[in-house]
Design a protein around this motif. Structure first.
Motif: not given
Length: 98
Positions: A52, A55, A75-78, A80
């Motif tokens: 992660i 990324q 953004p939701a995908n980041y 984490t």
């Protein structure tokens, strides 16, 4: 500050690369943000967390800096646990600007 203060001699190759990349981002601001975090935490990241983190390192510096400081929504995908760990490292709570 000129760069890492941490020795990489105890790190595996993957973590050594991540540590180097953390200090060689392209902008000094992100060198300091990710470099200092990596100095302190790179050895403690699990393999999944390291994936992660790698990324996150692919995100352009201006975007990542805005997310870390809270100037822009992450953004939701980041958004984490690893990203929140970076923010907490600098005393920034989720959703709170610096």
């Amino acid at each position: 500050m000129t760069g890492t203060q941490r020795s990489s001699s105890d790190l595996d190759v993957r973590r050594r690369k991540a540590l180097f990349r953390s200090w060689h981002r392209g902008t000094r601001e992100m060198d300091l943000v990710l470099g200092r975090f990596a100095d302190a935490e790179i050895g403690a990241l699990s393999d999944a967390d390291l994936t992660i983190y790698e990324q996150l390192m692919e995100v352009p510096d201006p975007d990542l800096l805005k997310w870390v400081t809270g100037e822009a929504a992450t953004p939701a995908n980041y958004a984490t646990p690893v990203f929140e760990r970076i923010r907490r490292f600098y005393g920034v709570e989720a959703g709170q600007p610096t």
